[in-house]
Design a protein around this motif. Structure first.
Motif, mmCIF file in Angstrom:
data_model
loop_
_atom_site.group_PDB
_atom_site.id
_atom_site.type_symbol
_atom_site.label_atom_id
_atom_site.label_comp_id
_atom_site.label_asym_id
_atom_site.label_seq_id
_atom_site.Cartn_x
_atom_site.Cartn_y
_atom_site.Cartn_z
ATOM 1 N N SER A 258 13.466 6.634 5.218
ATOM 2 C CA SER A 258 12.269 6.827 4.396
ATOM 3 C C SER A 258 11.267 5.748 4.756
ATOM 4 O O SER A 258 11.630 4.750 5.389
ATOM 5 C CB SER A 258 12.629 6.730 2.907
ATOM 6 N N PRO A 259 10.017 5.915 4.341
ATOM 7 C CA PRO A 259 9.044 4.836 4.576
ATOM 8 C C PRO A 259 9.488 3.508 3.953
ATOM 9 O O PRO A 259 9.237 2.451 4.511
ATOM 10 C CB PRO A 259 7.762 5.357 3.918
ATOM 11 N N PHE A 260 10.178 3.590 2.798
ATOM 12 C CA PHE A 260 10.679 2.359 2.182
ATOM 13 C C PHE A 260 11.623 1.631 3.128
ATOM 14 O O PHE A 260 11.462 0.448 3.397
ATOM 15 C CB PHE A 260 11.404 2.646 0.857
ATOM 16 N N PHE A 261 12.628 2.346 3.635
ATOM 17 C CA PHE A 261 13.608 1.684 4.489
ATOM 18 C C PHE A 261 13.044 1.309 5.857
ATOM 19 O O PHE A 261 13.473 0.315 6.450
ATOM 20 C CB PHE A 261 14.894 2.514 4.600
ATOM 21 N N THR A 262 12.066 2.048 6.336
ATOM 22 C CA THR A 262 11.409 1.644 7.585
ATOM 23 C C THR A 262 10.769 0.279 7.399
ATOM 24 O O THR A 262 10.991 -0.644 8.197
ATOM 25 C CB THR A 262 10.346 2.686 8.002
ATOM 26 N N LEU A 263 9.979 0.142 6.340
ATOM 27 C CA LEU A 263 9.307 -1.140 6.097
ATOM 28 C C LEU A 263 10.294 -2.234 5.690
ATOM 29 O O LEU A 263 10.154 -3.391 6.087
ATOM 30 C CB LEU A 263 8.216 -0.956 5.045
ATOM 31 N N TYR A 264 11.301 -1.868 4.903
ATOM 32 C CA TYR A 264 12.322 -2.838 4.488
ATOM 33 C C TYR A 264 13.033 -3.438 5.703
ATOM 34 O O TYR A 264 13.141 -4.662 5.829
ATOM 35 C CB TYR A 264 13.331 -2.163 3.551
ATOM 36 N N VAL B 206 0.839 -1.207 0.000
ATOM 37 C CA VAL B 206 0.000 0.000 0.000
ATOM 38 C C VAL B 206 0.872 1.254 0.000
ATOM 39 O O VAL B 206 0.634 2.195 -0.770
ATOM 40 C CB VAL B 206 -0.963 -0.004 1.211
ATOM 41 N N THR B 207 1.900 1.264 0.826
ATOM 42 C CA THR B 207 2.778 2.428 0.902
ATOM 43 C C THR B 207 3.525 2.623 -0.410
ATOM 44 O O THR B 207 3.717 3.757 -0.858
ATOM 45 C CB THR B 207 3.758 2.291 2.085
ATOM 46 N N ARG B 208 3.924 1.534 -1.063
ATOM 47 C CA ARG B 208 4.585 1.645 -2.367
ATOM 48 C C ARG B 208 3.614 2.218 -3.401
ATOM 49 O O ARG B 208 4.003 3.040 -4.235
ATOM 50 C CB ARG B 208 5.109 0.297 -2.843
ATOM 51 N N ALA B 209 2.350 1.799 -3.352
ATOM 52 C CA ALA B 209 1.358 2.310 -4.305
ATOM 53 C C ALA B 209 1.141 3.811 -4.124
ATOM 54 O O ALA B 209 0.907 4.528 -5.108
ATOM 55 C CB ALA B 209 0.038 1.558 -4.144
ATOM 56 N N VAL B 210 1.242 4.292 -2.897
ATOM 57 C CA VAL B 210 1.049 5.714 -2.611
ATOM 58 C C VAL B 210 2.252 6.537 -3.061
ATOM 59 O O VAL B 210 2.097 7.673 -3.514
ATOM 60 C CB VAL B 210 0.774 5.921 -1.098
ATOM 61 N N PRO C 103 5.314 5.570 -5.336
ATOM 62 C CA PRO C 103 6.164 4.667 -6.122
ATOM 63 C C PRO C 103 7.572 5.202 -6.391
ATOM 64 O O PRO C 103 8.526 4.419 -6.428
ATOM 65 C CB PRO C 103 5.381 4.473 -7.423
ATOM 66 N N ALA C 104 7.720 6.500 -6.554
ATOM 67 C CA ALA C 104 9.058 7.054 -6.838
ATOM 68 C C ALA C 104 9.996 6.862 -5.654
ATOM 69 O O ALA C 104 11.164 6.504 -5.823
ATOM 70 C CB ALA C 104 8.946 8.531 -7.204
ATOM 71 N N LEU C 105 9.490 7.094 -4.456
ATOM 72 C CA LEU C 105 10.300 6.909 -3.246
ATOM 73 C C LEU C 105 10.727 5.449 -3.111
ATOM 74 O O LEU C 105 11.883 5.162 -2.782
ATOM 75 C CB LEU C 105 9.517 7.349 -2.015
ATOM 76 N N PHE C 106 9.814 4.533 -3.410
ATOM 77 C CA PHE C 106 10.127 3.120 -3.291
ATOM 78 C C PHE C 106 11.094 2.673 -4.380
ATOM 79 O O PHE C 106 11.965 1.836 -4.130
ATOM 80 C CB PHE C 106 8.845 2.290 -3.276
ATOM 81 N N ALA C 107 10.963 3.237 -5.569
ATOM 82 C CA ALA C 107 11.899 2.901 -6.651
ATOM 83 C C ALA C 107 13.318 3.330 -6.286
ATOM 84 O O ALA C 107 14.281 2.590 -6.524
ATOM 85 C CB ALA C 107 11.452 3.550 -7.953
ATOM 86 N N SER C 108 13.459 4.500 -5.686
ATOM 87 C CA SER C 108 14.799 4.946 -5.296
ATOM 88 C C SER C 108 15.348 4.099 -4.146
ATOM 89 O O SER C 108 16.546 3.817 -4.103
ATOM 90 C CB SER C 108 14.805 6.430 -4.933
#
Length: 191
Positions: A130-136, A45-49, A51-56
């Motif tokens: 970032s939210p990506f690295f928090t979840l990762y 869900v967070t990636r869908a919101v 996507p650019a942040l998650f791609a980086s």
């Protein structure tokens, strides 16, 4: 009357009756799969919101190293399955050898993952980046704890290698494999 005479046979576990190993392990596995599912759902869900942040974030990960780790963990699952087959065939010595191989490969998975973490942290990726690295880090750290717990469970049952105990431990180990097989493409490959 002895303590053995007082034991009562359970009426059964319903849907769990046909599963290998102890039914309580399957209850644990089910609850763990729910926990991982919720975390993976939050990731999706967070990636869908954003996507650019998650791609980086994904670009900063070492997908080839994670791919190697996938091979290591899947091979450890194969070794655990062979250990189960050997235990069922009343070959405890062979079962123990396969279980030790599964544990060694599990330890290699941990070592590779820690190497990956060290590289990511050196590159500036931390839990709060970032939210990506928090979840990762939450997902992979939670999984890493399960790998360590799986090694402990395999080590405990390895001494006697009784079929029901090997089946129980291997069921947990396969859950750890399954979760990684779902996590790996989600975290490293799907853009």
């Amino acid at each position: 009357m002895s303590a053995v005479d007082c034991e009562v046979e359970p009426d059964g576990w319903g849907a769990f009756d046909g599963l290998p190993g102890d039914p309580m392990m399957w209850v644990l596995i089910g609850s763990e799969l729910v926990a991982f599912g919720l975390l993976l759902g939050a990731f999706a869900v967070t990636r869908a919101v954003n996507p650019a942040l998650f791609a980086s974030g994904q670009a900063a990960l070492d997908a080839p190293l994670a791919g190697l780790n996938t091979i290591v963990l899947v091979t450890s699952g194969w070794a655990a399955a062979r250990g189960t087959a050997a235990a069922r065939a009343a070959r405890p010595g062979l079962s123990r050898r396969f279980l030790w191989l599964a544990m060694a490969l599990g330890a290699a998975f941990i070592a590779i993952k820690l190497t990956e973490y060290r590289s990511e942290i050196a590159g500036g990726a931390v839990l709060e980046s970032s939210p990506f690295f928090t979840l990762y880090f939450l997902l992979t750290g939670f999984h890493l704890l399960h790998v360590a717990l799986g090694i402990i469970i395999l080590a405990v049952i390895c001494r006697h290698a009784q079929p029901v105990h090997v089946e129980t431990a291997t069921a947990f180990w396969h859950m750890v494999d399954l979760v990684w097989i779902v996590m790996f493409p989600m975290l490293y490959l799907v853009r």
